[in-house]
Write an enzyme that holds these catalytic residues in place. Structure first.
Site, PDB file in Angstrom:
ATOM      1  N   HIS A 156     -41.080  -7.389   4.671  1.00 41.04           N
ATOM      2  CA  HIS A 156     -42.338  -6.995   5.313  1.00 41.04           C
ATOM      3  C   HIS A 156     -42.139  -6.002   6.456  1.00 41.04           C
ATOM      4  O   HIS A 156     -42.742  -4.925   6.483  1.00 41.04           O
ATOM      5  CB  HIS A 156     -43.070  -8.223   5.869  1.00 41.04           C
ATOM      6  CG  HIS A 156     -43.450  -9.229   4.836  1.00 41.04           C
ATOM      7  ND1 HIS A 156     -43.710  -8.905   3.522  1.00 41.04           N
ATOM      8  CD2 HIS A 156     -43.637 -10.568   4.911  1.00 41.04           C
ATOM      9  CE1 HIS A 156     -44.034  -9.997   2.850  1.00 41.04           C
ATOM     10  NE2 HIS A 156     -43.984 -11.018   3.670  1.00 41.04           N
ATOM     11  N   ASP A 198     -44.626  -6.944  -2.550  1.00 42.15           N
ATOM     12  CA  ASP A 198     -44.665  -7.344  -1.141  1.00 42.15           C
ATOM     13  C   ASP A 198     -46.144  -7.332  -0.769  1.00 42.15           C
ATOM     14  O   ASP A 198     -46.756  -6.271  -0.635  1.00 42.15           O
ATOM     15  CB  ASP A 198     -43.882  -6.354  -0.272  1.00 42.15           C
ATOM     16  CG  ASP A 198     -43.863  -6.755   1.207  1.00 42.15           C
ATOM     17  OD1 ASP A 198     -44.717  -7.566   1.612  1.00 42.15           O
ATOM     18  OD2 ASP A 198     -43.007  -6.254   1.951  1.00 42.15           O
ATOM     19  N   HIS A 199     -46.737  -8.506  -0.614  1.00 43.48           N
ATOM     20  CA  HIS A 199     -48.198  -8.560  -0.487  1.00 43.48           C
ATOM     21  C   HIS A 199     -48.712  -7.844   0.756  1.00 43.48           C
ATOM     22  O   HIS A 199     -49.866  -7.433   0.793  1.00 43.48           O
ATOM     23  CB  HIS A 199     -48.696 -10.013  -0.512  1.00 43.48           C
ATOM     24  CG  HIS A 199     -48.377 -10.802   0.725  1.00 43.48           C
ATOM     25  ND1 HIS A 199     -47.207 -11.509   0.878  1.00 43.48           N
ATOM     26  CD2 HIS A 199     -49.080 -10.990   1.864  1.00 43.48           C
ATOM     27  CE1 HIS A 199     -47.210 -12.101   2.052  1.00 43.48           C
ATOM     28  NE2 HIS A 199     -48.319 -11.801   2.677  1.00 43.48           N
TER      29      HIS A 199
END
Length: 504
Positions: free
Chosen positions: A246, A183-184
Site C-alpha cells: 500500500h 491492491d485495493h
C-alpha cells in the site's frame, strides 16, 4: 468501451465461502449490476470445498444487506442477479473440480452464443494460489491470453524469494498480462484522483519537485487492533502487511513522472522507475531511518483495550511490529534530497489514509513577527479515507484592521463535488479486470522492487529483537521514536483531529 458492450464475462470465485466474498466481492458485483456496469451476459460461479447453490445465494443475499454501500438488496433486482449465480463444490487439489468448471463454462458460453472472458478470482490463502493456478492450466482454462485472467490478493509472497516462487508457479500457466495482482488501495477514487490532479491540470506539475516541495508524508493508520488475525499478523507485521504494497504504491503515485499516455504498461513503467530510484538501505541506515513499534494496552474511542501481546493467537513475547515508520529518498532529478516519510500502524489515534505534500517555506518573511502565531508552510493534503477529499492549506489575512495571518483551507470533497456516493474500491477493480485494463494492478517487476526495499529492514528487525516492546499505548499516534525521526530534521507529523475536508 461501456461494459455492457463487452463480450460476456464469467467470474469464478475460488474460496466463495470466505469473508472477502461476503464483505467485498459479491456486494461489489451486485452494485455494478445495479449501475448497469456488468456485461449484459454474465455468470458468477462460486467454488469452495462444501456448499450448494441455493444456500450460497441465500448467504450472499444476507451479505449484501450487511456490507453493500446501498444496504439491503431490492427483491426484484436480486432475483434477476441471483439467477446468474452458480456454485461448484470440491477440493482445490482435485482435478475433477476443474473438469466440472470447464464444463460449466462451456455450457454458459453455449447459452450466450459466443465466447466469454473468464476471470478466476483467488479469494483463498496464498498457500494454495499455485495449486489453483496449475489446476486451471491443466484443465486448459488459462490458454486464451485475451480472455483468461487470474486475480490474486496480497500478500504476494512473504519475502523476495517466495514472491519469485509464486510468480514462477503462476507463469507456468498464465502470461504476465493475464495476471491481475490486486491492491485495493489503488481502486479508491481519491487515489485515482491523484493522477488526475497531477496530470490533468497545468497548475501543480511545475511545482511538483525538489525546488518547491520540502517533504512528503504518507500515513495509513488504523484504529483497530489485529482482531481475529493474530495468527496471520505474527507472520507478517506492518512492513509486510502494509509498507511493501500500500504505502510504496502511494509513494509511486506521488513520485512518478508524467506518463506519455494512459496505457497500462506505460503507467506501470513510470511507477517501477520510482521504485528503482529509491535509495537502498544499509544496516546503519536502518537504525537511523526506520522506526518500529508495537501497541500496548490503552484507551481507544473511550474504551480500555488490550495490547498486541494479549491478542488471540499472538506470542506473549512477540517481536512483531504493529507500527512502522520510514524515511526514504528518491534519487532522481525531480526528488533528489526530498525526504518521503511513511508510517502505518494498528491501534492508532484514528483511522486515516492520507498523503501530505509539504511545500518549502517562503524565501523571505516580509510580515512582522506578530502577524501570525505560527507561520505554516503550504500543505496539499490528499485524504483517501475515511473522507475522500483534497485540501490545500494556505495563509490568508484575517478580517479586520492590521495584518494578521491565519492558515485556511481550500477543499475539494469528492461526495459533495459530484453529489454521488463513492464506489467501493472493489467495484472499480473488478470492472477494470472485466475490461482487461491492468493500469491499477501490480506487475511482477513492481513487486520485486518493492520487496528489495523492504527485505533489508525485515532481516534486521527479525535478527535484533526490539528491547522496548510494547512502546506505544493503543489510541495514540505511535511511539515517540516516530516523532523523533522527523524532529531530527526539524519537521513533525501532520496529525489531524477533525476530519479532513469537514466544514468549520
Amino acid at each position: 468501451m461501456h461494459l455492457q458492450q463487452l463480450p460476456p464475462s464469467i467470474v469464478v470465485i475460488f474460496g466463495a465461502s470466505g469473508d472477502l466474498t461476503k464483505r467485498k466481492l459479491i456486494p461489489a458485483l451486485y452494485n455494478l449490476f445495479l449501475d448497469k456496469q456488468l456485461p449484459q451476459q454474465f455468470t458468477i460461479i462460486g467454488v469452495s470445498r462444501v456448499g450448494a447453490v441455493e444456500a450460497f445465494r441465500a448467504q450472499m443475499l444476507e451479505a449484501i444487506g450487511l456490507y453493500s454501500r446501498r444496504g439491503p438488496a431490492d427483491p426484484t433486482q436480486w432475483r434477476e442477479f441471483a439467477k446468474r449465480i452458480e456454485y461448484i463444490s470440491g477440493k482445490f487439489e482435485d482435478p475433477g473440480i476443474y473438469a466440472k468448471l470447464a464444463k460449466r463454462i462451456a455450457d454458459d458460453e453455449k447459452e450466450f452464443g459466443q465466447p466469454a472472458s473468464h476471470i478466476y478470482y483467488l479469494s483463498i490463502p496464498p498457500s494454495v494460489f499455485s495449486t489453483v493456478a496449475e489446476g486451471l492450466g491443466a484443465a486448459g482454462l488459462s490458454s486464451t491470453r485475451d480472455r483468461d485472467r487470474i486475480v490474486i490478493e496480497k500478500p504476494f509472497g512473504r519475502d523476495l524469494e517466495s514472491a519469485h516462487e509464486l510468480n514462477s508457479h503462476l507463469l507456468r500457466c498464465f502470461e504476465e498480462n493475464q495476471i491481475f495482482r490486486i491492491d485495493h488501495y489503488l481502486g479508491k477514487e481519491t487515489v485515482q484522483n491523484l493522477m488526475a490532479f497531477r496530470f490533468a491540470n497545468a497548475l501543480y506539475e511545475p511545482i511538483w519537485n525538489r525546488r518547491y516541495v520540502d517533504h512528503v508524508q504518507i500515513t495509513v493508520s488504523e484504529d483497530v487492533g489485529v482482531e481475529a488475525r493474530g495468527g496471520y499478523y505474527e507472520t507478517a507485521g506492518a512492513l509486510r502487511d502494509m509498507v511493501q504494497n500500500h504505502l510504496l504504491q502511494l509513494l509511486c503515485l506521488v513520485g512518478m513522472e508524467p506518463p506519455v499516455n494512459f496505457d497500462a504498461d506505460e503507467v506501470r513503467n513510470k511507477k517501477v522507475d520510482v521504485l528503482k530510484a529509491i535509495r537502498k538501505y544499509n544496516e546503519s541506515d536502518i537504525s537511523q531511518s526506520c522506526v518500529r513499534g508495537q501497541y500496548g494496552p490503552g484507551v481507544q474511542n473511550g474504551e480500555i483495550v488490550k495490547g498486541y501481546r494479549e491478542e488471540m493467537g499472538v506470542d506473549p513475547a512477540s517481536n512483531t511490529e504493529t507500527f512502522a515508520a520510514l524515511k526514504l529518498y528518491v534519487d532522481n532529478w525531480r526528488w533528489q534530497g526530498v525526504p518521503f516519510y511513511l508510517r502505518t500502524g494498528k491501534r492508532m489515534a484514528r483511522k486515516l489514509s492520507q498523503i501530505v505534500v509539504v511545500f518549502r517555506p517562503i524565501p523571505h518573511q516580509m510580515f512582522p513577527s506578530n502577524a501570525s502565531d505560527t507561520f505554516e508552510p503550504n500543505r496539499l493534503i490528499v485524504n483517501i479515507q475515511p473522507e475522500e477529499a483534497i485540501v490545500l492549506k494556505f495563509e490568508a489575512k484575517e478580517p479586520g484592521s492590521g495584518m494578521r495571518l491565519r492558515t485556511v483551507s481550500m477543499d475539494f470533497n469528492y461526495s459533495e463535488a459530484f453529489r454521488t456516493q463513492s464506489r467501493e474500491a472493489y467495484e472499480t477493480l473488478l470492472q477494470e479486470v472485466m475490461e482487461g485494463d491492468a493500469t491499477l494492478f501490480m506487475r511482477s517487476d513492481q513487486e520485486d522492487e518493492a520487496w528489495k526495499h523492504v527485505m533489508p529492514i525485515v532481516d534486521v528487525w527479525s535478527s535484533i529483537p526490539a528491547s522496548s516492546f510494547p512502546n506505544y499505548p493503543a489510541g495514540t499516534w505511535g511511539p515517540d521514536s516516530s516523532d523523533t525521526l522527523l524532529a531530527r530534521d526539524g519537521r513533525s507529523w501532520y496529525n489531524p483531529q477533525p476530519p479532513v475536508g469537514s466544514k468549520g
